[in-house]
Design a protein around this motif. Structure first.
Motif, short mmCIF file in Angstrom:
data_model
loop_
_atom_site.label_atom_id
_atom_site.label_comp_id
_atom_site.label_asym_id
_atom_site.label_seq_id
_atom_site.Cartn_x
_atom_site.Cartn_y
_atom_site.Cartn_z
N ALA A 274 -153.33 18.64 -48.48
CA ALA A 274 -153.80 17.29 -48.74
C ALA A 274 -153.06 16.80 -49.97
CB ALA A 274 -155.29 17.32 -48.99
N ILE A 275 -151.93 16.16 -49.72
CA ILE A 275 -151.00 15.85 -50.81
C ILE A 275 -151.68 15.03 -51.92
CG2 ILE A 275 -148.85 14.65 -51.39
CD1 ILE A 275 -148.03 15.20 -48.45
N LEU A 276 -152.39 13.97 -51.52
CA LEU A 276 -152.95 13.09 -52.55
C LEU A 276 -154.05 13.79 -53.34
CD1 LEU A 276 -153.04 9.69 -50.65
CD2 LEU A 276 -151.45 10.45 -52.38
N THR A 277 -154.97 14.43 -52.64
CA THR A 277 -156.06 15.11 -53.34
C THR A 277 -155.50 16.21 -54.24
OG1 THR A 277 -157.40 14.68 -51.41
CG2 THR A 277 -158.29 16.23 -53.01
N GLU A 278 -154.55 16.95 -53.73
CA GLU A 278 -153.96 18.01 -54.54
C GLU A 278 -153.29 17.43 -55.78
OE1 GLU A 278 -151.33 20.26 -52.04
OE2 GLU A 278 -152.95 20.94 -50.74
N THR A 279 -152.67 16.28 -55.62
CA THR A 279 -151.97 15.67 -56.76
C THR A 279 -152.96 15.20 -57.83
OG1 THR A 279 -150.24 14.94 -55.26
CG2 THR A 279 -150.31 13.87 -57.40
N ILE A 280 -154.00 14.50 -57.38
CA ILE A 280 -154.97 13.96 -58.36
C ILE A 280 -155.66 15.08 -59.12
CG2 ILE A 280 -157.09 12.59 -58.62
CD1 ILE A 280 -156.29 11.36 -55.85
N PHE A 281 -156.01 16.15 -58.41
CA PHE A 281 -156.81 17.21 -59.04
C PHE A 281 -155.96 18.42 -59.45
CE2 PHE A 281 -159.79 14.71 -56.52
CZ PHE A 281 -160.75 14.44 -57.48
N SER A 282 -154.66 18.24 -59.52
CA SER A 282 -153.75 19.35 -59.88
C SER A 282 -154.15 20.61 -59.11
CB SER A 282 -153.79 19.65 -61.37
OG SER A 282 -154.08 18.54 -62.12
N TRP A 283 -154.37 20.45 -57.84
CA TRP A 283 -154.82 21.57 -57.02
C TRP A 283 -153.59 22.26 -56.43
CZ3 TRP A 283 -159.78 23.05 -56.92
CH2 TRP A 283 -160.15 24.03 -56.01
N PRO A 284 -153.39 23.52 -56.73
CA PRO A 284 -152.12 24.15 -56.34
C PRO A 284 -152.07 24.56 -54.86
CG PRO A 284 -153.47 25.70 -57.58
CD PRO A 284 -154.25 24.42 -57.50
N GLY A 285 -152.15 23.59 -53.98
CA GLY A 285 -152.17 23.88 -52.54
C GLY A 285 -150.83 23.68 -51.88
N ILE A 286 -150.82 23.83 -50.55
CA ILE A 286 -149.52 23.80 -49.88
C ILE A 286 -149.06 22.39 -49.52
CG2 ILE A 286 -149.54 26.14 -48.94
CD1 ILE A 286 -150.52 25.19 -46.38
N GLY A 287 -149.96 21.42 -49.51
CA GLY A 287 -149.57 20.06 -49.15
C GLY A 287 -148.54 19.49 -50.11
N SER A 288 -148.91 19.48 -51.40
CA SER A 288 -147.98 18.92 -52.39
C SER A 288 -146.74 19.81 -52.53
CB SER A 288 -148.67 18.76 -53.75
OG SER A 288 -149.37 19.91 -54.08
N TRP A 289 -146.93 21.08 -52.25
CA TRP A 289 -145.79 22.02 -52.32
C TRP A 289 -144.74 21.69 -51.26
CZ3 TRP A 289 -145.34 26.62 -48.91
CH2 TRP A 289 -144.32 27.47 -49.29
N ILE A 290 -145.20 21.48 -50.03
CA ILE A 290 -144.25 21.15 -48.95
C ILE A 290 -143.64 19.77 -49.21
CG2 ILE A 290 -144.02 20.66 -46.48
CD1 ILE A 290 -146.14 22.79 -45.96
N TYR A 291 -144.48 18.86 -49.68
CA TYR A 291 -143.98 17.50 -49.97
C TYR A 291 -142.85 17.57 -51.01
CZ TYR A 291 -143.87 12.82 -51.97
OH TYR A 291 -143.45 11.61 -52.45
N GLU A 292 -143.10 18.33 -52.05
CA GLU A 292 -142.07 18.48 -53.08
C GLU A 292 -140.82 19.15 -52.52
OE1 GLU A 292 -142.58 20.48 -57.07
OE2 GLU A 292 -144.37 19.24 -56.85
N GLY A 293 -141.07 20.09 -51.61
CA GLY A 293 -139.94 20.76 -50.94
C GLY A 293 -139.09 19.75 -50.20
N ILE A 294 -139.74 18.77 -49.58
CA ILE A 294 -138.97 17.75 -48.85
C ILE A 294 -138.17 16.90 -49.84
CG2 ILE A 294 -139.15 15.69 -47.39
CD1 ILE A 294 -141.72 17.00 -46.20
N ILE A 295 -138.84 16.48 -50.91
CA ILE A 295 -138.15 15.65 -51.91
C ILE A 295 -136.95 16.40 -52.49
CG2 ILE A 295 -138.42 14.51 -54.18
CD1 ILE A 295 -139.92 13.10 -51.95
N ASN A 296 -137.16 17.68 -52.77
CA ASN A 296 -136.09 18.48 -53.39
C ASN A 296 -135.10 19.03 -52.37
OD1 ASN A 296 -137.16 18.19 -55.92
ND2 ASN A 296 -138.40 20.03 -55.79
#
Lengths: 334, 531
Positions: A274-296
């Protein structure tokens, strides 16, 4: 039933191959080069070329794909181009956080959404029904980012009742040790920091659970309305069964099939991160991780992450299908 | 159930376990990629490394003036081609091994020599050494020709030509001195969450929880007496600036960096918080590519510089967190500014006249590229681009805004003939003007092209910069870079829009945090009251 399960599991193989091909293809179709992102504003053409060679990006695409699938078959998801860490290790570190958050969000959604849907159906066209349907409408319409930040400002910044982010307070670091990575489980095993861990889950779970909650309310309501109009419900009432029994034993059990399907689908989606929720709550999950992987353009991270998420999604669907037999004895798997 | 109650509960548990300590919680803008020094260039990793490692040369707090660190003194040979460093004695790495000249040699070889067996093969290429010092061992461009241990606490670097800025460059945060024993023991794991990192710095590695936090504890044998002031430093990875600010307001972090400038008012209004500004050490510019017909005329480029109301833009988007002055280098390099440079006056009428003289009385179409990501020098690129576009349209330039995903943006600007006009910027690595001028104006300029589509080569400027980076005479260097400053201003190939001061914030009970213009600083002096 076991033959059915085995068949479904075998069916996973072409699905995963298809997904591996799609994710590989889509990633390469996006313009932008991992070496360029890694070197940033300062990369010279020579440095970029040297890094491309090191990362194997100058090999023909079919060869890169064969290498990727070969690794996949050996259970090796490769190494992150950026951190050089094993994608498998990164997944192992991030997956428990995602799982815990998804489960918590679904718990919120189920314990509020299902009773609310039942209430709305039973009291059709009443104030309760209107409130529940309005709530469901607002729930699906609220931007997650806004809701999350509002919850943080209300409960963490102003009232200071709950933590604003992360999975564990810094104070608890001194006596809590992650064992399995599932912090709730770890805190229960150690009998330490249980409240701290649970309190960190509340706001992200509420934020993430709002949309499934709203969807579940609506689905439960419509499924219950349909079942409540069936002849056997009228018969049950005619036999003088208490309304409580009619609703909970006769109607709800039959209305649950579509509800369980939605729970399964929603849960599967939440497990994808859950990219947005993970981002707001600094939750170290896989959603924001994969998203960042795409950006990078961190190909191994995105490939490994997506294949894993797809695997979990298909598995959850299988479990949902199997649960049908428990809910409805007429359904049999051969 | 107030959060303080939870905290009190946790603290009482700590106290009963005899573990009460002063823990500084730092809201970091991301997760380090790696903690191996010399092999990573991103600011997030460098900030974390800065807490674990020391460098040979450090900088006076809040400035880019070099001061002794692991090296107590350094001097150049009479011809300027060698630098000798005398090293601090009695310093130990966190693993108990001795710091000496052999440890420095081990680290330098690892960065400089592609064949060094202790290098981690794969991923990044230790590119920063090659970038700052011309290349690697065995390549013709390498400035460094030899490095050798003179005695246990003296090391000497020999170069092919004078490198006057070597002490400040080797003092940059990239080049923390790591324990050779730890690198040998950990191999490819070194610098990762599993392998940790071992330096001589104020804090030592304790634990790295992937995606969550880096936990460091006080180095009890730190060579600076009485430091660090905190018993532990926890760096929490909070990528979203709004989330970082919320956590700071909630008190779950003590200090944080990289807050968007628009939040300055909110921070000032909060009675628990203080804004902390980092001295400017960057430049955000608009590049004008002479590969394209209208922009190949210097009058057109100067007209654009005159047409953009830079002061108004800086006031609107940065308020007191930015300045614009026409110089490509920030205020830290004031000594190297030409007294003849005063920024182009904002004058649309004059700009229109210049355009008419150049043969474009009715303006022209311009593809204007803005960055898709936020950077300290351009925190809101799209809005800033629109403001510049509005100014340009006032003199008849019809702006067509373009952007691309960041990776493509960075790449495609270097593919001939490149972008017409584009926004980008630079944050310095070390306190020498060559670090700003050379990557942007030394030949070949890889992201600006001539009319034939070849990388731009401004011969006179290039010759000047070559002299500047090899001269060991400070008075001469000042003269050279003042000339370069004027030449860059007149050419108007990259119009400096802003030198920004990145906004950071802390709780009021945090003291001793002096921010370095160089982008990262040790938190050894930072204290926190009200445990």
């Amino acid at each position: 039933m076991w033959a059915y399960v085995a068949r479904r599991l075998l069916g996973l193989i072409p699905v995963l191959f298809g997904i591996s091909l799609l994710v590989f293809g889509f990633l390469r179709a996006i313009p932008g080069d991992p070496a360029v992102v890694m070197l940033g504003e300062r990369g010279t053409p020579e440095q970029i070329e040297a890094l491309r060679e090191k990362l194997g990006l100058n090999r023909p695409l079919p060869e890169q794909y064969v290498i990727f699938v070969g690794q996949l078959l050996r259970g090796d998801l490769g190494r992150s181009s950026f951190s050089l860490l094993e994608v498998r290790d990164l997944l192992a570190a991030k997956w428990p956080a995602t799982f815990e958050l998804a489960v918590s969000a679904m718990v919120v959604a189920i314990i509020i959404g299902v009773p609310l849907g039942i209430l709305a159906a039973v009291r059709k066209n009443s104030i309760w029904d209107n409130l529940a349907t309005s709530f469901a409408l607002v729930g699906v319409s609220l931007p997650v980012f806004w809701l999350g930040l509002m919850l943080v400002y209300l409960f963490a910044v102003n009232l200071q009742w709950l933590p604003s982010g992360g999975r564990l307070s810094v104070e608890a670091d001194a006596f809590f040790r992650p064992i399995t990575g599932f912090y709730v489980l770890d805190s229960l095993i150690q009998r330490k920091a249980v409240i701290d861990v649970l309190s960190h889950l509340v706001l992200p779970a509420l934020t993430l659970g709002t949309i499934p909650l709203a969807i579940l309310t609506r689905i439960t309501r419509s499924a219950m309305l349909e079942v409540l109009s069936q002849d056997y419900v009228r018969t049950a009432r005619a036999k003088g069964q208490a309304e409580r029994v009619v609703i909970w034993r006769h109607a709800l059990k039959n209305a649950l099939l579509p509800v369980v399907t939605i729970i399964g689908l929603q849960f599967g989606t939440l497990l994808g991160g859950a990219i947005l929720t993970e981002t707001i709550f600094s939750w170290p999950g896989i959603g924001s991780w994969i998203y960042e992987g795409i950006i990078n353009r961190d190909y191994p991270v995105v490939q490994g992450g997506v294949v894993f998420v797809a695997f979990v999604f298909v598995l959850i669907n299988l479990l949902v299908d199997l649960s049908y037999a428990l809910l409805d004895p007429r359904i049999q798997y051969r | 159930m107030r959060r303080q109650w939870l905290m009190a509960l946790a603290l009482s548990a700590l106290a009963s376990a005899g573990l009460a300590q002063k823990t500084l919680v730092f809201g970091h803008e991301g997760e380090p990629v790696n903690l191996e020094s010399g092999n990573i260039t991103d600011g997030v990793s460098i900030y974390a490394q800065r807490q674990i490692y020391d460098t040979l040369v450090d900088f006076k707090p809040g400035s880019s003036d070099p001061v002794p660190a692991l090296a107590t003194s350094w001097f150049a040979s009479p011809d300027g081609k060698s630098w000798t460093f005398r090293l601090r004695q009695g310093v130990k790495f966190h693993d108990g091994t001795d710091f000496d000249a052999n440890a420095v040699l081990f680290n330098v070889n690892r960065w400089w020599d592609p064949k060094d067996p202790t290098r981690i093969q794969g991923g990044a290429n230790y590119e920063i050494w090659g970038e700052l010092f011309g290349g690697y061992k065995g390549t013709s461009g390498s400035f460094l020709k030899n490095v050798r241990v003179v005695d246990k606490y003296t090391i000497r670097f020999d170069f092919g030509a004078p490198i006057p800025y070597f002490p400040v460059a080797i003092g940059s945060g990239y080049f923390g001195i790591a324990s050779p024993a730890a690198i040998k023991a950990q191999g490819a794991k070194y610098g990762t969450p599993a392998g940790g990192a071992v330096g001589t710095g104020p804090f030592r590695f304790k634990e790295w929880r992937v995606g969550d936090r880096l936990i460091l504890e006080k180095n009890p044998n730190f060579w600076k007496q009485g430091l660090p002031k905190a018993d532990a430093l926890v760096m929490r990875f909070i990528k979203d600036p709004a989330a970082r600010l919320a956590e700071l307001k909630a008190g779950s972090i003590d200090l944080t960096i990289q807050i968007p400038p628009a939040n300055l008012g909110a921070i000032e209004a909060d009675r628990n918080l203080d804004p902390v500004l980092r001295p400017s050490f960057n430049v955000g510019y608009l590049a004008l590519n002479p590969a394209y017909k209208p922009l190949s005329d210097v009058r057109v480029r100067q007209a654009i510089a005159m047409a953009i109301n830079k002061k108004a833009i800086v006031q609107a988007f940065w308020s007191k967190l930015g300045e614009t002055n026409g110089h490509f280098t920030p205020t830290a390099f004031k000594t190297y500014w030409s007294p003849e440079v005063t920024d182009y006056e904002y004058n649309p009428t004059k700009a229109k006249q210049l355009l008419a003289q150049a043969g474009y009385p009715n303006g022209f179409d311009l593809e204007f590229w803005y960055m898709p990501v936020s950077r300290p020098y351009f925190p809101t690129p799209k809005e800033i681009a629109e403001a510049m576009g509005a100014d340009l349209s006032a003199i008849g330039i019809r702006v067509k805004f373009q952007t691309k995903d960041w990776a493509t943006y960075l790449n495609d600007r270097k593919v001939a003939p490149g972008f017409q006009a584009y926004m980008l910027g630079w944050t310095g690595d070390y306190g020498d003007p060559s670090n700003f001028f050379d990557p942007h104006f030394a030949s070949p300029i890889t992201d600006l092209f001539d009319s034939a589509g070849k990388p731009l080569d401004v011969k006179e400027l290039n010759a000047l910069l070559a002299r500047g980076s090899s001269s060991s005479n400070q008075a001469e260097r000042i003269r050279i870079y003042q000339q370069a400053d004027k030449m860059v201003f007149d050419l108007a190939l990259r119009i400096p829009i802003v030198h920004s001061q990145p906004l950071n914030a802390k709780r009021k009970n945090v003291t001793g945090w002096v921010l370095s213009p160089l982008g990262s600083e040790s938190l050894e002096d930072v204290d926190k009251s009200g445990l």
